[in-house]
Design a protein around this motif. Structure first.
Motif, PDB file in Angstrom:
ATOM      1  N   GLY A 238       0.795  -1.219   0.000  1.00 13.99           N
ATOM      2  CA  GLY A 238       0.000   0.000   0.000  1.00 13.99           C
ATOM      3  C   GLY A 238       0.825   1.264   0.000  1.00 13.99           C
ATOM      4  O   GLY A 238       1.273   1.737  -1.059  1.00 13.99           O
ATOM      5  N   PRO A 239       1.058   1.878   1.175  1.00 18.99           N
ATOM      6  CA  PRO A 239       1.773   3.160   1.240  1.00 18.99           C
ATOM      7  C   PRO A 239       3.141   3.164   0.567  1.00 18.99           C
ATOM      8  O   PRO A 239       3.529   4.146  -0.052  1.00 18.99           O
ATOM      9  N   MET A 240       3.896   2.074   0.677  1.00 15.12           N
ATOM     10  CA  MET A 240       5.225   2.057   0.065  1.00 15.12           C
ATOM     11  C   MET A 240       5.165   1.840  -1.444  1.00 15.12           C
ATOM     12  O   MET A 240       6.008   2.335  -2.187  1.00 15.12           O
ATOM     13  N   GLY A 241       4.182   1.050  -1.908  1.00  9.69           N
ATOM     14  CA  GLY A 241       4.092   0.749  -3.335  1.00  9.69           C
ATOM     15  C   GLY A 241       5.240  -0.093  -3.843  1.00  9.69           C
ATOM     16  O   GLY A 241       5.637   0.005  -5.004  1.00  9.69           O
ATOM     17  N   ALA A 242       5.778  -0.954  -2.999  1.00 17.19           N
ATOM     18  CA  ALA A 242       6.906  -1.809  -3.385  1.00 17.19           C
ATOM     19  C   ALA A 242       6.394  -3.111  -4.000  1.00 17.19           C
ATOM     20  O   ALA A 242       5.237  -3.496  -3.803  1.00 17.19           O
ATOM     21  N   PRO A 243       7.226  -3.835  -4.755  1.00 18.14           N
ATOM     22  CA  PRO A 243       6.783  -5.080  -5.395  1.00 18.14           C
ATOM     23  C   PRO A 243       6.496  -6.194  -4.383  1.00 18.14           C
ATOM     24  O   PRO A 243       7.155  -6.292  -3.342  1.00 18.14           O
ATOM     25  N   ALA A 244       5.526  -7.058  -4.712  1.00 20.27           N
ATOM     26  CA  ALA A 244       5.082  -8.120  -3.805  1.00 20.27           C
ATOM     27  C   ALA A 244       6.184  -9.104  -3.418  1.00 20.27           C
ATOM     28  O   ALA A 244       6.224  -9.560  -2.267  1.00 20.27           O
ATOM     29  N   PRO A 245       7.122  -9.504  -4.318  1.00 21.47           N
ATOM     30  CA  PRO A 245       8.168 -10.457  -3.907  1.00 21.47           C
ATOM     31  C   PRO A 245       9.027  -9.970  -2.747  1.00 21.47           C
ATOM     32  O   PRO A 245       9.676 -10.779  -2.086  1.00 21.47           O
ATOM     33  N   LEU A 246       9.035  -8.645  -2.482  1.00 21.78           N
ATOM     34  CA  LEU A 246       9.778  -8.133  -1.328  1.00 21.78           C
ATOM     35  C   LEU A 246       9.246  -8.740  -0.031  1.00 21.78           C
ATOM     36  O   LEU A 246      10.000  -8.936   0.932  1.00 21.78           O
ATOM     37  N   ILE A 247       7.950  -9.064  -0.004  1.00 21.61           N
ATOM     38  CA  ILE A 247       7.333  -9.630   1.208  1.00 21.61           C
ATOM     39  C   ILE A 247       8.002 -10.945   1.572  1.00 21.61           C
ATOM     40  O   ILE A 247       8.433 -11.151   2.710  1.00 21.61           O
ATOM     41  N   SER A 248       8.095 -11.856   0.606  1.00 22.33           N
ATOM     42  CA  SER A 248       8.708 -13.159   0.904  1.00 22.33           C
ATOM     43  C   SER A 248      10.185 -12.996   1.258  1.00 22.33           C
ATOM     44  O   SER A 248      10.708 -13.706   2.121  1.00 22.33           O
ATOM     45  N   GLY A 249      10.864 -12.039   0.615  1.00 23.84           N
ATOM     46  CA  GLY A 249      12.262 -11.817   0.932  1.00 23.84           C
ATOM     47  C   GLY A 249      12.472 -11.376   2.366  1.00 23.84           C
ATOM     48  O   GLY A 249      13.364 -11.886   3.062  1.00 23.84           O
ATOM     49  N   LEU A 250      11.644 -10.446   2.843  1.00 24.17           N
ATOM     50  CA  LEU A 250      11.775  -9.974   4.223  1.00 24.17           C
ATOM     51  C   LEU A 250      11.376 -11.049   5.227  1.00 24.17           C
ATOM     52  O   LEU A 250      11.982 -11.167   6.300  1.00 24.17           O
ATOM     53  N   LEU A 251      10.366 -11.839   4.898  1.00 21.02           N
ATOM     54  CA  LEU A 251       9.997 -12.933   5.797  1.00 21.02           C
ATOM     55  C   LEU A 251      11.099 -13.978   5.868  1.00 21.02           C
ATOM     56  O   LEU A 251      11.319 -14.598   6.915  1.00 21.02           O
ATOM     57  N   MET A 252      11.805 -14.173   4.780  1.00 22.52           N
ATOM     58  CA  MET A 252      12.947 -15.091   4.812  1.00 22.52           C
ATOM     59  C   MET A 252      14.065 -14.531   5.683  1.00 22.52           C
ATOM     60  O   MET A 252      14.719 -15.276   6.421  1.00 22.52           O
ATOM     61  N   VAL A 253      14.303 -13.222   5.619  1.00 19.84           N
ATOM     62  CA  VAL A 253      15.287 -12.601   6.521  1.00 19.84           C
ATOM     63  C   VAL A 253      14.884 -12.837   7.971  1.00 19.84           C
ATOM     64  O   VAL A 253      15.704 -13.215   8.820  1.00 19.84           O
ATOM     65  N   ASN A 254      13.608 -12.633   8.259  1.00 19.43           N
ATOM     66  CA  ASN A 254      13.083 -12.851   9.606  1.00 19.43           C
ATOM     67  C   ASN A 254      13.376 -14.271  10.090  1.00 19.43           C
ATOM     68  O   ASN A 254      13.903 -14.480  11.189  1.00 19.43           O
ATOM     69  N   THR A 255      13.054 -15.238   9.264  1.00 20.02           N
ATOM     70  CA  THR A 255      13.186 -16.628   9.698  1.00 20.02           C
ATOM     71  C   THR A 255      14.642 -17.080   9.778  1.00 20.02           C
ATOM     72  O   THR A 255      15.005 -17.852  10.665  1.00 20.02           O
ATOM     73  N   VAL A 256      15.495 -16.595   8.876  1.00 16.54           N
ATOM     74  CA  VAL A 256      16.917 -16.958   8.938  1.00 16.54           C
ATOM     75  C   VAL A 256      17.549 -16.435  10.228  1.00 16.54           C
ATOM     76  O   VAL A 256      18.327 -17.132  10.897  1.00 16.54           O
ATOM     77  N   LEU A 257      17.209 -15.209  10.599  1.00 15.18           N
ATOM     78  CA  LEU A 257      17.739 -14.657  11.848  1.00 15.18           C
ATOM     79  C   LEU A 257      17.304 -15.499  13.046  1.00 15.18           C
ATOM     80  O   LEU A 257      18.089 -15.733  13.972  1.00 15.18           O
ATOM     81  N   VAL A 258      16.058 -15.954  13.033  1.00 13.74           N
ATOM     82  CA  VAL A 258      15.576 -16.778  14.139  1.00 13.74           C
ATOM     83  C   VAL A 258      16.312 -18.119  14.180  1.00 13.74           C
ATOM     84  O   VAL A 258      16.647 -18.624  15.251  1.00 13.74           O
TER      85      VAL A 258
END
Length: 415
Positions: A238-258
């Motif tokens: 929404g507000p950022m208007g960034a591409p949808a694949p960024l979502i999976s990329g950030l969630l992968m960062v989240n899970t790798v850190l964990v």
């Protein structure tokens, strides 16, 4: 590193495998749930928030009522039944063609998913010692996030393919993973605590005011789950208007850190005082993550992506510290005679924040931007200040309800 990730041989490792399989399915569908609802079902962002909040109510009911069932019939048996129902619920997403149908599917999946939580937590207490249970939970969470990363990678591929068959593969794959989880759990022993009849109680948790207060405050601290899985994706689209694949990329960062840091960041939660201290540290980090997320709007795309990535890292650190704090808190509070019922507080917290979090968080952030993110940070700080007194009050109340003199025995049953 290896000792942080790999549980001991035998039942601990078998249990970890079951949760690992479940987490692969979670990575598949949680990563793509928002996009599935928007592009396959055709919902608006506000409808997604409302549907997931309704699912939170169903999850809370499942978590709050199925703990005593696990105490009565055994956690392994209850988990097996709920896995079967959960798989059917996930398959029902493929038939969702409206807001109402999507909401029904989400509620059914949430009730069974959260309902497995108390039985899963109680199962940890039966297959390992009190000294190892926090470490096992941290190890399992690291491995489950590794599984989530695998699932998220496939979800990212589905989002990139951007076809209806690719989207439908997400809930179907999740259901298949849950059925595999059921088969692994079947190999675990069933162990139940038998309590003297005069001391047998049921559903005291739902009448225990200090326990409910502690659960509610922990629910506020677990809002990081909704922020990472729901609010940040909607903020990106929404507000950022960034591409949808960024979502999976950030969630992968989240899970790798964990995967890498969860065990280490859970240390110090082996006592009630230590758990409370970690909860306060978690709140401070979560506040920083919220403020930085709010700053990613109305700026060029590249710096905005960098800011939202830093925000997700901070939210993840807060998530890991808070998770360790919550495990220690509820394992220390839960009486042996009612492990399933009082460990349900863990799942009740997650379900409670799911009731309010998606709709409230989406509205607050999408309407007020930086101010909304800052307000969420203020909620984290308030909960961290109050949870210590509430937990000590709960401990005193439970000591009266379940005196330690009550004798129990462990009865193993063949798988």
């Amino acid at each position: 590193m290896r000792e942080d990730l790999v549980p001991a041989k035998g039942n601990e490792r078998r249990y970890a495998l079951a949760i690992f399989l479940d987490s692969i399915g979670d990575g598949l569908f949680i990563t793509g749930t928002t996009v599935f609802a928007l592009r396959v079902v055709g919902l608006s962002p506000q409808q997604v928030g409302v549907a997931l909040s309704a699912a939170g109510i169903a999850g809370f009911l499942g978590a709050s009522t199925l703990g005593p069932v696990a105490d009565r019939f055994g956690p392994r048996r209850v988990m097996m039944v709920l896995c079967l129902v959960d798989a059917l619920a996930l398959l029902s997403y493929t038939q969702a063609g409206s807001f109402a149908a999507f909401t029904v599917a989400a509620c059914l999946a949430s009730a069974t998913g959260f309902g497995k939580g108390p039985a899963s937590s109680a199962l940890v207490s039966t297959i390992t010692t009190a000294e190892r249970r926090i470490r096992l939970r941290a190890q399992v969470r690291s491995l489950s996030n590794l599984g989530f990363t695998v699932g998220a990678a496939f979800a990212g591929l589905a989002l990139a393919i951007d076809t209806m068959p690719a989207y439908y593969a997400l809930p179907i794959g999740d259901a298949a993973c849950v059925l595999l989880e059921l088969l692994v759990i079947r190999g675990l022993p069933e162990i139940r605590a038998v309590v003297a009849a005069t001391a047998r109680r049921s559903f005291t948790a739902l009448r225990n005011v200090p326990f409910l207060l502690t659960t509610a405050l922990n629910a506020v601290l677990t809002l990081h789950t909704t922020l990472v899985n729901v609010v940040v994706p909607l903020w990106i689209l929404g507000p950022m208007g960034a591409p949808a694949p960024l979502i999976s990329g950030l969630l992968m960062v989240n899970t790798v850190l964990v995967v890498v840091f969860q065990v280490r960041l859970s240390r110090g939660s082996e006592s009630l005082a230590g758990s409370i201290r970690l909860a306060r540290w978690a709140a401070a980090v979560l506040v920083a993550g919220c403020v930085i997320a709010g700053l990613s709007k109305d700026i060029p795309l590249v710096p905005g992506v960098l800011l939202i990535a830093v925000s997700v890292v901070l939210l993840t650190v807060g998530e890991m510290v808070q998770s360790g704090a919550a495990w220690g808190l509820f394992y220390e509070l839960a009486p042996k005679q009612a492990q399933g019922e009082y460990l349900a507080g863990l799942e009740m917290s997650l379900a409670a924040q799911s009731i309010v979090g998606p709709a409230f968080g989406t509205w607050l952030v999408l309407t007020f931007g930086l101010f909304g993110w800052t307000a969420l940070g203020g909620l984290f700080l308030a909960a961290a200040v109050l949870i210590g007194p509430a937990a000590h009050w709960t401990s005193r109340r439970l000591a009266r309800l379940y005196p330690p003199a009550v004798e129990t025995e462990e009865l193993p049953e063949a798988a």
